[in-house]
Every structure is written in C-alpha cells, then in structure tokens.
Design a protein around this motif. Structure first.
Motif, short mmCIF file in Angstrom:
data_model
loop_
_atom_site.label_atom_id
_atom_site.label_comp_id
_atom_site.label_asym_id
_atom_site.label_seq_id
_atom_site.Cartn_x
_atom_site.Cartn_y
_atom_site.Cartn_z
N GLU A 122 43.00 -2.09 -10.87
CA GLU A 122 42.39 -0.78 -10.57
C GLU A 122 41.23 -0.94 -9.59
O GLU A 122 41.09 -0.15 -8.65
CB GLU A 122 41.90 -0.13 -11.87
CG GLU A 122 43.03 0.31 -12.78
CD GLU A 122 42.57 0.67 -14.19
OE1 GLU A 122 43.28 1.44 -14.84
OE2 GLU A 122 41.52 0.16 -14.64
N ALA A 123 40.41 -1.97 -9.81
CA ALA A 123 39.27 -2.21 -8.91
C ALA A 123 39.77 -2.50 -7.49
O ALA A 123 39.20 -2.03 -6.51
CB ALA A 123 38.42 -3.37 -9.43
N ALA A 124 40.87 -3.25 -7.40
CA ALA A 124 41.45 -3.58 -6.09
C ALA A 124 41.91 -2.31 -5.36
O ALA A 124 41.66 -2.14 -4.17
CB ALA A 124 42.61 -4.55 -6.26
N LYS A 125 42.55 -1.41 -6.11
CA LYS A 125 43.02 -0.15 -5.51
C LYS A 125 41.85 0.68 -5.02
O LYS A 125 41.88 1.24 -3.92
CB LYS A 125 43.81 0.63 -6.57
CG LYS A 125 45.20 0.92 -6.15
CD LYS A 125 45.96 1.69 -7.20
CE LYS A 125 47.43 1.60 -6.85
NZ LYS A 125 48.32 1.49 -7.92
N ILE A 126 40.81 0.77 -5.83
CA ILE A 126 39.63 1.57 -5.47
C ILE A 126 38.94 0.99 -4.24
O ILE A 126 38.53 1.72 -3.34
CB ILE A 126 38.64 1.64 -6.66
CG1 ILE A 126 39.24 2.50 -7.79
CG2 ILE A 126 37.29 2.19 -6.24
CD1 ILE A 126 38.54 2.38 -9.12
N CYS A 127 38.86 -0.34 -4.18
CA CYS A 127 38.18 -1.01 -3.06
C CYS A 127 39.10 -1.19 -1.85
O CYS A 127 38.65 -1.61 -0.79
CB CYS A 127 37.66 -2.38 -3.49
SG CYS A 127 36.35 -2.29 -4.71
N LYS A 128 40.39 -0.89 -2.04
CA LYS A 128 41.39 -1.07 -1.00
C LYS A 128 41.45 -2.52 -0.51
O LYS A 128 41.44 -2.81 0.68
CB LYS A 128 41.15 -0.11 0.18
CG LYS A 128 41.15 1.36 -0.24
CD LYS A 128 42.10 2.16 0.58
CE LYS A 128 42.04 3.64 0.34
NZ LYS A 128 42.70 4.13 -0.82
N VAL A 129 41.46 -3.44 -1.47
CA VAL A 129 41.65 -4.87 -1.18
C VAL A 129 42.73 -5.38 -2.13
O VAL A 129 43.14 -4.67 -3.04
CB VAL A 129 40.34 -5.68 -1.37
CG1 VAL A 129 39.27 -5.23 -0.39
CG2 VAL A 129 39.82 -5.61 -2.80
N SER A 130 43.14 -6.62 -1.95
CA SER A 130 44.16 -7.17 -2.84
C SER A 130 43.54 -7.50 -4.20
O SER A 130 42.33 -7.74 -4.30
CB SER A 130 44.78 -8.43 -2.23
OG SER A 130 43.87 -9.51 -2.33
N GLN A 131 44.39 -7.54 -5.21
CA GLN A 131 43.92 -7.90 -6.55
C GLN A 131 43.37 -9.32 -6.54
O GLN A 131 42.39 -9.62 -7.21
CB GLN A 131 45.06 -7.75 -7.55
CG GLN A 131 44.59 -7.92 -8.98
CD GLN A 131 45.67 -7.57 -9.99
OE1 GLN A 131 46.76 -7.14 -9.64
NE2 GLN A 131 45.37 -7.74 -11.25
N GLN A 132 43.98 -10.20 -5.74
CA GLN A 132 43.51 -11.59 -5.64
C GLN A 132 42.07 -11.65 -5.15
O GLN A 132 41.28 -12.47 -5.60
CB GLN A 132 44.41 -12.41 -4.71
CG GLN A 132 45.72 -12.85 -5.36
CD GLN A 132 45.52 -13.48 -6.73
OE1 GLN A 132 45.94 -12.92 -7.73
NE2 GLN A 132 44.87 -14.63 -6.79
N TYR A 191 30.48 -0.18 -8.70
CA TYR A 191 29.78 0.68 -7.74
C TYR A 191 28.78 -0.13 -6.92
O TYR A 191 28.75 -0.06 -5.70
CB TYR A 191 29.07 1.82 -8.49
CG TYR A 191 28.37 2.79 -7.57
CD1 TYR A 191 29.09 3.81 -6.94
CD2 TYR A 191 27.01 2.69 -7.31
CE1 TYR A 191 28.46 4.70 -6.08
CE2 TYR A 191 26.37 3.58 -6.45
CZ TYR A 191 27.10 4.58 -5.84
OH TYR A 191 26.48 5.45 -4.97
N LYS A 192 27.99 -0.95 -7.60
CA LYS A 192 26.98 -1.78 -6.91
C LYS A 192 27.68 -2.78 -5.97
O LYS A 192 27.25 -2.98 -4.84
CB LYS A 192 26.11 -2.52 -7.93
CG LYS A 192 25.01 -3.35 -7.28
CD LYS A 192 24.14 -4.04 -8.33
CE LYS A 192 23.06 -4.92 -7.77
NZ LYS A 192 23.15 -5.36 -6.41
N PHE A 193 28.75 -3.39 -6.44
CA PHE A 193 29.52 -4.34 -5.63
C PHE A 193 30.02 -3.66 -4.35
O PHE A 193 29.93 -4.21 -3.26
CB PHE A 193 30.69 -4.90 -6.45
CG PHE A 193 31.64 -5.76 -5.66
CD1 PHE A 193 31.33 -7.08 -5.36
CD2 PHE A 193 32.86 -5.26 -5.24
CE1 PHE A 193 32.21 -7.89 -4.64
CE2 PHE A 193 33.75 -6.05 -4.52
CZ PHE A 193 33.42 -7.36 -4.22
N MET A 194 30.55 -2.43 -4.50
CA MET A 194 31.07 -1.69 -3.35
C MET A 194 29.95 -1.37 -2.37
O MET A 194 30.10 -1.54 -1.16
CB MET A 194 31.79 -0.42 -3.83
CG MET A 194 33.09 -0.73 -4.57
SD MET A 194 33.82 0.71 -5.37
CE MET A 194 34.53 1.56 -3.94
#
Length: 193
Positions: free
Chosen positions: A9-19, A49-52
């Motif tokens: 889910e975090a990968a989808k939100i950030c638009k990056v790969s799960q890896q 949120y902070k990471f993003m």
C-alpha cells in the motif's frame, strides 16, 4: 481513514516499487514495525507522511485517501456520467480531458491510479495513449479501461497488447464501469467509506 499501511500500500501511495519501500524500511530510512510472529512490515500513517515529505513525494494520495481516476472521452455527456458514478462512490477523485494530447499531459501531472479511455479520440487513438502510458516505467501500476463502440475482436486484442487492462463496449451500464474499476484496483465493489 487508514492509519497503518502494508509495504504494498505504501508503494502504491508513493508510486514506487514495493521493493523500494522494503529497502527503505530495512535500511531504517522508513520507520515502522513488524507484525509480531511474522516477517510482515507495517508503516504508520504519520511516519509515511513524514517520509514522503522528506523525500519530495507528493502527499495528496495519502491526504485524500482517494484513488485517482482520469476519464478521457470527447463526449461531454458520457464524461459527466462517468464522473458522477465515480465521485458518488465516494472513494475517487476524478479528472477529465477530451483528447489524447491532454490525456498525455494529465497522466504525467495527475498520476492517476486508473484511466477510463475512449478509443476513438479526435486527435490520436486510445491505443496510442495506452502505448505511451506503458512506455513510462513510473506508470506501471496505472490501470487502463478502454471504452468504444467498436467490437472487432482483433482491435480489442491489439488494445490489450498496447497495454489496456480491460475493455468495455459502448453502450454500457455505469455500474459496470464502477465494478470494473474497483476490480482492477483491488477495491471492494460498492463499499463506500
């Protein structure tokens, strides 16, 4: 609203790969916790949120919690119907354009989760839009539903080859569009927030 996310889910939100998310988690760049007794990683909303923010990743997907849909069709009545059915579901933020050129620009800027794409556009055809989206690795997760009045099986096959995930023949029921959109995005059909 979700308070804890899986790495997927975090990968989808950030638009990056799960890896990428897993690597950041394992290296300590992205804090979180493991589910006791398993190897599953979980990331709290405030940490994500902070990471993003720290990494310059747009936080709008996390803030609204809504999935982004882009409707591309030159028929204003159909666009309005599609926008209405998706927005009234309550889980979508919807934008619309009426030609392939604007679709290309909007895809890059808006980064939708799903595109409902008319195959017969005034400037370029939907197949070309599919191909352009599919050549951008950042758009790998974008789902595309093509819509058209044409029914030739070979044309539908060539759309799928160009990157379409699904095809709907006009005319169709608006509920069918919503069902297909939810299915492609792994969302429950008819489960409003």
């Amino acid at each position: 609203m979700k308070t804890v996310f899986t790495t997927g889910e975090a990968a989808k939100i950030c638009k990056v790969s799960q890896q990428t998310i897993i690597r950041c988690f394992d290296s300590g760049q992205l804090k979180g916790f493991r589910v006791p007794g398993s190897k599953f990683r979980r990331i709290p909303r405030d940490v994500l949120y902070k990471f993003m923010k720290d990494n310059g990743i747009p936080t709008d997907a996390l803030e609204s919690g809504k999935r982004k849909a882009l409707v591309v069709d030159d028929d204003p009545d159909l666009v309005e119907l599609l926008q209405d059915v998706l927005e009234s579901d309550g889980r979508f933020e919807v934008r619309a354009v009426n030609n392939g050129f604007d679709a290309g620009m909007m895809v890059k800027e808006y980064r939708p989760d799903i595109i409902v794409l008319d195959v017969m556009l005034p400037d370029i055809n939907g197949k070309e839009v599919c191909q352009r989206v599919r050549t951008d690795p950042a758009m790998d997760d974008v789902k595309i539903i093509c819509i058209s009045g044409m029914v030739e099986a070979d044309k539908i096959d060539s759309l799928r080859e160009a990157g379409a995930n699904d095809f709907l023949q006009k005319p169709f029921e608006m509920e069918t569009v919503l069902e297909r959109v939810c299915k492609l995005l792994d969302m429950e059909v008819g489960a409003k927030n």
